[in-house]
Design a protein around this motif. Structure first.
Motif, PDB file in Angstrom:
ATOM      1  N   SER A 205       0.647  -1.058  -0.385  1.00 34.18           N
ATOM      2  CA  SER A 205       0.023   0.070   0.226  1.00 34.18           C
ATOM      3  C   SER A 205       1.004   1.072   0.165  1.00 34.18           C
ATOM      4  CB  SER A 205      -0.503   0.269   1.415  1.00 34.18           C
ATOM      5  OG  SER A 205      -1.953  -0.940   1.259  1.00 34.18           O
TER       6      SER A 205
ATOM      7  N   TRP B 129       3.526   2.017  -1.623  1.00 38.54           N
ATOM      8  CA  TRP B 129       3.575   1.970  -3.349  1.00 38.54           C
ATOM      9  C   TRP B 129       2.865   2.267  -3.536  1.00 38.54           C
ATOM     10  CZ3 TRP B 129       6.509   3.779  -6.980  1.00 38.54           C
ATOM     11  CH2 TRP B 129       5.926   3.111  -8.450  1.00 38.54           C
ATOM     12  N   ARG B 130       1.141   2.002  -3.350  1.00 34.83           N
ATOM     13  CA  ARG B 130      -0.168   2.529  -4.026  1.00 34.83           C
ATOM     14  C   ARG B 130      -0.527   3.875  -3.950  1.00 34.83           C
ATOM     15  NH1 ARG B 130       1.341  -1.143  -7.172  1.00 34.83           N
ATOM     16  NH2 ARG B 130       0.343  -3.559  -6.874  1.00 34.83           N
ATOM     17  N   HIS B 131       0.004   4.009  -3.037  1.00 38.62           N
ATOM     18  CA  HIS B 131       0.150   5.539  -1.894  1.00 38.62           C
ATOM     19  C   HIS B 131       1.090   6.298  -2.935  1.00 38.62           C
ATOM     20  CE1 HIS B 131      -2.686   3.353   1.785  1.00 38.62           C
ATOM     21  NE2 HIS B 131      -3.224   3.824   0.624  1.00 38.62           N
TER      22      HIS B 131
ATOM     23  N   GLN C  57       2.653   5.648  -5.784  1.00 36.49           N
ATOM     24  CA  GLN C  57       1.902   6.235  -7.042  1.00 36.49           C
ATOM     25  C   GLN C  57       0.518   7.138  -7.546  1.00 36.49           C
ATOM     26  OE1 GLN C  57       1.045   1.831  -7.563  1.00 36.49           O
ATOM     27  NE2 GLN C  57       1.985   2.703  -9.944  1.00 36.49           N
TER      28      GLN C  57
END
Length: 208
Positions: A124, A126-128, A130
């Motif tokens: 998460s 990394w996703r945040h 992005q």
């Protein structure tokens, strides 16, 4: 040789705060950051010049960006509000052109496995990141590099660092998500980082 029971205990030993803090401090050093990229060569090849690492690589621990807010349609000036935000990654490695003294497009975002962090939390971050960087932004640069244009780019390269104590499911998850990672031992007796050796052909030219 460790007994089977002792080996299991070592394997299941949790990641300690000191493990995380030591690696964060270690890779805040530019030379150590370059040594880390040597463990994943596709990212090492993003460095414009291995002969001039001082001018080609900037390592920023716990980075902050300025997000540019969209201008209202009725705006009558070029003024644009900005908002500073601390990113959930642990370190960013920025590449620079040593001749023109400008930041290049490659931005390597490093995520170190934190104590008590499971796969969903790790991923998460990394996703945040992005999501946050899917807009206009600029990096808050260290004082030494404030003169360098710090406009963000759309070329983000994540790299995950896990420990020998990190649960196997996290490595399996990263591999399944096709995300690059390196494994570090929990031995904290690191040597003082030195400048990487340069051999013929090490200086790489990266095109657009």
């Amino acid at each position: 040789m460790l007994s089977y029971r002792a080996a299991i205990q070592v394997k299941t030993m949790p990641v300690k705060p000191s493990h995380y803090e030591t690696l964060l401090a270690e890779y805040s050093n530019r030379n150590a950051a370059i040594a880390l990229l040597r463990e994943y060569r596709p990212y090492l090849e993003l460095i414009p010049s291995m002969r001039r690492p001082d001018e080609s690589v900037i390592a920023i621990p716990l980075p902050v960006v300025r997000l540019r807010q969209p201008k209202p349609e009725t705006a009558t000036s070029h003024w644009q509000a900005t908002k500073a935000m601390s990113l959930p990654c642990d370190l960013v490695v920025l590449t620079c052109d040593p001749e023109w003294k400008i930041k290049m497009g490659a931005e390597i975002l490093i995520f170190i496995h934190r104590p008590h962090e499971d796969f969903s939390e790790f991923l998460s971050r990394w996703r945040h990141t992005q999501v946050y960087l899917n807009q206009d932004y600029e990096w808050l640069m260290p004082p030494r590099y404030e003169h360098i244009l710090s406009e963000g780019s759309d070329r983000l390269y994540p790299l995950f660092i896990v420990f020998s104590e990190t649960p196997d499911r996290i490595q399996r998850g990263l591999a399944g998500a096709c995300l690059p990672y390196v494994v570090r031992d929990s031995d904290l007796d690191y040597e003082e980082p030195v400048a990487p050796e340069v051999t013929a052909g090490d200086e790489l030219e990266i095109g657009d």
